[in-house]
Design a protein around this motif. Structure first.
Motif, short mmCIF file in Angstrom:
data_model
loop_
_atom_site.label_atom_id
_atom_site.label_comp_id
_atom_site.label_asym_id
_atom_site.label_seq_id
_atom_site.Cartn_x
_atom_site.Cartn_y
_atom_site.Cartn_z
N PHE A 44 -2.06 -37.78 72.46
CA PHE A 44 -2.69 -36.49 72.01
C PHE A 44 -3.11 -35.95 73.28
O PHE A 44 -3.94 -36.41 73.98
CB PHE A 44 -3.66 -36.40 70.90
CG PHE A 44 -4.28 -35.38 70.71
CD1 PHE A 44 -3.66 -34.23 70.04
CD2 PHE A 44 -5.69 -34.85 71.22
CE1 PHE A 44 -4.52 -33.05 69.70
CE2 PHE A 44 -6.26 -33.78 71.04
CZ PHE A 44 -5.68 -32.78 70.21
N GLY A 45 -2.65 -34.55 73.47
CA GLY A 45 -3.08 -33.70 74.67
C GLY A 45 -2.43 -34.23 75.97
O GLY A 45 -2.41 -33.36 76.89
N HIS A 46 -1.35 -35.10 75.94
CA HIS A 46 -0.92 -35.78 77.15
C HIS A 46 0.52 -34.94 77.20
O HIS A 46 1.13 -34.81 76.00
CB HIS A 46 -0.71 -37.02 77.46
CG HIS A 46 -2.08 -37.67 77.71
ND1 HIS A 46 -2.31 -38.62 78.56
CD2 HIS A 46 -3.22 -37.51 76.98
CE1 HIS A 46 -3.66 -38.97 78.73
NE2 HIS A 46 -4.38 -38.42 77.70
N LYS A 47 1.13 -35.14 78.19
CA LYS A 47 2.40 -34.43 78.36
C LYS A 47 3.60 -35.25 78.60
O LYS A 47 3.67 -36.46 79.06
CB LYS A 47 2.47 -33.71 79.66
CG LYS A 47 1.51 -32.36 79.96
CD LYS A 47 1.57 -31.71 81.34
CE LYS A 47 0.74 -32.62 82.08
NZ LYS A 47 -0.69 -33.05 81.88
N LYS A 61 4.38 -25.72 83.60
CA LYS A 61 3.52 -25.63 82.25
C LYS A 61 2.96 -24.32 82.07
O LYS A 61 2.69 -23.78 83.04
CB LYS A 61 2.39 -26.76 81.80
CG LYS A 61 1.98 -26.76 80.66
CD LYS A 61 0.79 -27.79 80.71
CE LYS A 61 -0.08 -27.61 79.32
NZ LYS A 61 -1.34 -28.67 79.34
N VAL A 79 4.13 -37.69 81.46
CA VAL A 79 3.96 -36.99 82.95
C VAL A 79 2.29 -37.10 83.05
O VAL A 79 1.69 -36.10 82.15
CB VAL A 79 4.58 -35.83 82.75
CG1 VAL A 79 4.27 -34.77 84.01
CG2 VAL A 79 6.13 -35.69 82.55
N HIS A 80 1.89 -37.73 83.86
CA HIS A 80 0.36 -37.47 84.30
C HIS A 80 0.06 -37.99 85.68
O HIS A 80 1.04 -37.96 86.62
CB HIS A 80 -0.21 -38.49 83.10
CG HIS A 80 -1.72 -38.22 82.98
ND1 HIS A 80 -2.21 -36.78 83.16
CD2 HIS A 80 -2.77 -38.84 82.40
CE1 HIS A 80 -3.68 -36.83 83.05
NE2 HIS A 80 -3.82 -38.16 82.35
N ILE A 81 -1.21 -38.40 85.93
CA ILE A 81 -1.43 -38.62 87.25
C ILE A 81 -0.77 -39.72 88.08
O ILE A 81 -0.67 -39.59 89.25
CB ILE A 81 -3.00 -38.99 87.43
CG1 ILE A 81 -3.39 -39.95 86.46
CG2 ILE A 81 -3.90 -37.76 86.99
CD1 ILE A 81 -4.73 -40.54 86.61
N VAL A 84 2.58 -37.30 89.21
CA VAL A 84 2.22 -36.04 89.41
C VAL A 84 1.15 -35.89 90.48
O VAL A 84 0.14 -36.53 90.28
CB VAL A 84 1.89 -35.12 88.20
CG1 VAL A 84 1.75 -33.80 88.57
CG2 VAL A 84 2.99 -35.21 87.10
N ILE B 233 -8.87 -35.84 82.62
CA ILE B 233 -7.81 -36.90 82.59
C ILE B 233 -7.41 -37.65 81.68
O ILE B 233 -6.50 -37.76 81.13
CB ILE B 233 -8.13 -37.61 84.01
CG1 ILE B 233 -8.02 -36.69 85.18
CG2 ILE B 233 -7.04 -38.62 83.94
CD1 ILE B 233 -8.43 -37.22 86.57
N ALA B 234 -8.69 -37.97 80.75
CA ALA B 234 -8.39 -38.76 79.67
C ALA B 234 -7.97 -38.15 78.57
O ALA B 234 -7.09 -38.60 77.74
CB ALA B 234 -9.57 -39.48 79.25
N GLY B 235 -8.14 -36.78 78.73
CA GLY B 235 -7.64 -35.70 77.56
C GLY B 235 -6.19 -35.26 77.66
O GLY B 235 -5.83 -34.73 76.96
N GLY B 236 -5.61 -35.74 78.93
CA GLY B 236 -4.31 -35.34 79.34
C GLY B 236 -4.05 -34.53 80.35
O GLY B 236 -2.81 -34.00 80.80
N LEU B 237 -5.30 -33.63 80.85
CA LEU B 237 -5.03 -32.78 82.07
C LEU B 237 -4.67 -33.39 83.15
O LEU B 237 -5.60 -34.49 83.70
CB LEU B 237 -6.38 -31.84 82.20
CG LEU B 237 -6.62 -30.91 81.13
CD1 LEU B 237 -7.78 -30.29 81.28
CD2 LEU B 237 -5.59 -29.90 80.93
N THR B 238 -3.90 -33.12 84.05
CA THR B 238 -3.36 -33.95 85.18
C THR B 238 -3.73 -33.30 86.68
O THR B 238 -4.22 -34.08 87.31
CB THR B 238 -1.86 -33.87 85.33
OG1 THR B 238 -1.29 -34.57 84.02
CG2 THR B 238 -1.48 -34.91 86.34
#
Lengths: 95, 384
Positions: A44-47, A61, A79-81, A84, B233-238
């Motif tokens: 949830f909340g991730h891309k 985005k 798609v995350h750290i 990216v 970051i845990a919540g999904g923000l990159t």
């Protein structure tokens, strides 16, 4: 009313969508008119990638660039750290 | 489109009709509280008003003047001590179009005498104010402040998008929208500067974020190093850019007309979307800046649920997180969770929210107003 969605694409130019449920690997996610099969779980909340994003290309985005792919990202990948990098400084210098 | 508001003699339109008692300085706080307890007037007290320098002092003066000038304020009594930097007569002298009175505790002969006289003055002022009636006003006369606090994943995915829809609708109707939170703007500087109406405004956007970053650097930190946070970051923000874009989306997509100092009013004739370089600190500080800058109403997205409103302007709280709506329903005004549950588009949610705001502008009380859960606080300004 709209059919219940499981991931949101915020802008029609975006190459990622955001999961609004915990999504499982192998799940087929429908985003607007396209279907993407997830290659890994996306919380949830991730891309998730809506298309292949070659290394060096931008992640889009909100209809805007939010980062750059540090390796080739396949359609359906998380798609995350891990794949990216931030582009804050680059965008500030463009103005 | 119209709403029913309070027309002031100087042409402004208020969405509320408050009688306030304002302290010019911390030392007058207790007298203000005693007057408002006895009369039901709205107390505005703070910790500043003296021993300040330069831009900080200018900021405090703008905020206090902004209270007196505010369209939601029908009348005011200003209470000072008598030796502070910002004396009441100077503040009152700059404001026109409404009944204003001022007293100094020293001249009244101490606490008790000042309270007694203050109560008498408020009773006189209240008669005038209570006689005022609402009349039709154009929605384009509204100045809407936008703010987020206690944000979570739903803020950037749903609530802020809905507020952005409202912002675009109001700008289209000729209204004004304020977007603040300079620290949150940092990662979106490039995108926002390109939306500026001129190269001068673009440069101002870059400048205020540079000042903010240099302030963090002087504290031995960097906005870039600290953002996104591990929780983000845990919540999904990159990336920082992603986090910032989710925040600035509250302002919608209109061109950026200019950059305002904290608590500074939009220049005469100015409409559309403006950035305010809000002061450092908590949501309550930013709220005070934008409201005293002239916003009659505020929308505040709060994923995890922040209860705090403003004593002058209604603050509409929005969450997209179903658990927050359940747990803090007495504090949250608007439920954007259908977007997060995939049952509603942000566009349709924004239109619902717009209707809610029109109702609030016309007198419908917010949760914070009903609970009297209000904070007035003047924050610090970041300086080079």
């Amino acid at each position: 009313m709209y059919a219940q969605r499981r991931a949101l694409r915020i802008d029609s130019n975006d190459n990622v969508a955001t999961a609004i449920f915990d999504l499982m690997s192998g799940e087929t996610v429908r985003v607007d008119n396209r279907q993407v099969v997830l290659r890994e779980p996306v919380p949830f909340g991730h891309k998730l990638a809506l298309e292949d994003i070659p290394r060096g290309e931008y992640i889009i985005k909100y209809g805007a660039r939010i980062g750059r792919a540090t390796r080739h990202i396949q359609e359906g990948e998380h798609v995350h750290i891990q794949n990216v990098e931030d582009i804050t400084d680059e965008l500030r210098k463009e103005v | 489109m119209e709403f029913l508001g309070f027309r002031r003699k100087n042409g402004q339109v208020g969405v509320r009709n408050h009688v306030v008692v304002l302290s010019t300085v911390l030392c007058a706080s207790s007298v203000v509280r005693k007057i408002t307890r006895a009369t039901g007037a709205v107390p505005i007290i703070h910790e500043r008003g003296c021993m300040e320098l330069g831009r900080q002092q200018e900021h405090t003066e703008r905020v206090l003047r902004g209270v007196l000038n505010h369209p939601n304020v029908g009348a005011a009594l200003v209470v000072g001590l008598g030796c502070e930097q910002i004396l009441p007569d100077r503040l009152v002298g700059d404001v026109s179009g409404k009944p204003l009175r001022h007293i100094l505790i020293r001249e009244e002969g101490g606490t008790k005498a000042a309270v007694d006289n203050g109560i008498r003055i408020i009773q006189q002022l209240s008669e005038d104010v209570e006689a005022a009636e609402r009349s039709p006003a154009d929605l384009g006369e509204l100045n809407l402040a936008t703010q987020c606090g206690s944000s979570d994943t739903g803020s950037g995915l749903a609530s802020n998008l809905a507020v952005g829809v409202v912002a675009d609708m109001l700008v289209e109707l000729g209204g004004t929208v304020l977007l603040g939170e300079t620290a949150s703007l940092y990662g979106a500087t490039g995108v926002m500067a390109k939306r500026a109406v001129s190269s001068e405004v673009a440069q101002q956007i870059i400048d205020i974020t540079d000042v903010m970053e240099s302030y963090y650097c002087r504290m031995g930190r960097s906005l870039k190093e600290a953002n996104p946070t591990p929780g983000n970051i845990a919540g999904g923000l990159t990336t920082l850019v992603e986090k910032s874009l989710g925040g600035v989306r509250k302002g919608g997509t209109a061109p950026i007309q200019g950059v305002l100092a904290p608590a500074a009013p939009v220049p005469p004739g100015g409409r559309g979307l403006w950035i305010m370089d809000t002061s450092l600190g908590l949501g309550a500080h930013t709220t005070t800046d934008m409201v005293t800058g002239g916003a009659q109403i505020m929308v505040y997205t709060t994923g995890r649920g922040n209860p705090v409103g403003s004593p002058i302007a209604p603050v509409v709280k929005i969450t997209a997180t179903p658990g927050t709506m359940e747990a803090l329903g007495e504090n949250v005004d608007f439920d954007a969770s259908p977007v997060l549950l995939g049952k509603e588009t942000a566009e349709s949610c924004g239109q619902r929210l717009f209707e809610k705001l029109v109702a609030v502008a016309g007198g419908h009380l917010t949760k914070a107003e009903r609970l009297d859960d209000n904070v007035f606080a003047i924050g610090a300004v970041a300086v080079l």
